[in-house]
Design an enzyme around this catalytic site. Structure first.
Site, PDB file in Angstrom:
ATOM      1  N   HIS A  13      -3.561  -4.694   0.253  1.00  9.27           N
ATOM      2  CA  HIS A  13      -3.129  -5.324   1.753  1.00  9.27           C
ATOM      3  C   HIS A  13      -3.227  -6.928   1.702  1.00  9.27           C
ATOM      4  CE1 HIS A  13      -2.058  -1.306   4.128  1.00  9.27           C
ATOM      5  NE2 HIS A  13      -3.724  -1.360   2.851  1.00  9.27           N
ATOM      6  N   CYS A  31       0.642  -1.419   0.029  1.00 11.51           N
ATOM      7  CA  CYS A  31       0.063  -0.188  -0.183  1.00 11.51           C
ATOM      8  C   CYS A  31       1.243   1.608   0.198  1.00 11.51           C
ATOM      9  CB  CYS A  31      -1.091   0.429   1.543  1.00 11.51           C
ATOM     10  SG  CYS A  31      -2.162   1.162   1.070  1.00 11.51           S
ATOM     11  N   GLU A  68      -2.116  -9.081   3.877  1.00 16.12           N
ATOM     12  CA  GLU A  68      -2.087  -9.396   5.604  1.00 16.12           C
ATOM     13  C   GLU A  68      -3.324  -9.257   5.810  1.00 16.12           C
ATOM     14  OE1 GLU A  68      -1.261  -6.447   4.056  1.00 16.12           O
ATOM     15  OE2 GLU A  68      -1.526  -4.795   5.746  1.00 16.12           O
TER      16      GLU A  68
END
Ligand SMILES: [Mn+2]
Length: 231
Positions: free
Chosen positions: A208, A104, A210
């Site tokens: 993202h 990001c 994660e």
């Protein structure tokens, strides 16, 4: 995270990392450390000696001053101290051949580190752009991604062509940095992944991973950690 009037650490500057990022690295077999923001060259170099890889995580806007513009709104002025630190980390890491994964803001910072520029606000400044961030649904906002076959990002994900990713950003890559190649795009044409083919591992992703449970996103972290481990 600049000092503010909050219930704990009232009026104190914080260096923070969101948990899912650390968990994703650990789940992929790495040991995550949060490192101190500094522009002292000696500390940057000593920090990198202690690390096998660097993740540039999400967060504040990249300051437009770093790509030759001034912030068109005060809210878009970003965090110049963090930029200076991360730009120094990118320079030093590339020299050492330390793998770099930008996520990001980290993806945007990487583009700026290579001399590229950003849209200060994609939806209002870039013709034909869809919304890439919605504060009310946050990481539930998603869009399709088209991944270039044969790219590093395709190999990491184990997939090329179309997939779905989250979207929680309002800046985006405008002019690509020197020597970088774009390897994934949103359906509106916005660049969502970049890589530097001649480095050992210099990759940025606009989404993202994660915050996603998809197997291909876990693979991405495993691939990064594997390279960090010299494999
Ligand atoms: Mn997006």
């Amino acid at each position: 995270m600049p000092a503010e009037d909050r219930p704990v650490y009232k009026g104190m500057d914080l260096f923070y990392c969101e948990r899912a990022m650390l968990d994703a690295i650990a789940r992929a077999g790495g040991i995550p450390f949060v490192i101190r923001i500094t522009t002292a060259a000696r500390e940057v170099s000593r920090t990198l000696k202690a690390l096998d890889g660097v993740v540039l995580s999400g967060g504040a806007d990249v300051s437009p001053l770093n790509y030759g513009e001034t912030a068109q709104k005060p809210a878009w002025a970003g965090h110049p101290e963090r930029d200076a630190f991360e730009l120094a980390i990118v320079r030093a890491a590339r020299k050492r051949r330390t793998p770099i994964l930008g996520i990001c803001r980290g993806h945007q910072l990487l583009n700026v580190a290579f001399g590229g520029s950003l849209w200060q606000d994609v939806v209002t400044m870039r013709d034909g752009s869809r919304v890439h961030r919605d504060a009310s649904i946050y990481d539930d906002l998603s869009h399709t991604l088209s991944v270039a076959p044969g790219s590093r990002v395709a190999k990491l994900l184990g997939k090329a062509g179309e997939l779905t990713i989250n979207s929680i950003h309002h800046q985006g890559v405008k002019r690509l940095g020197r020597g970088l190649i774009a390897t994934a795009w949103a359906a509106d044409g916005l660049v969502e992944a970049i890589e530097y083919p001649r480095d050992r591992f210099t990759v940025g992703v606009q989404w993202h991973p994660e915050w996603m449970d998809a197997p291909e996103q876990r693979r991405l972290f495993r691939g990064f950690v594997r390279v960090c481990g010299g494999r």
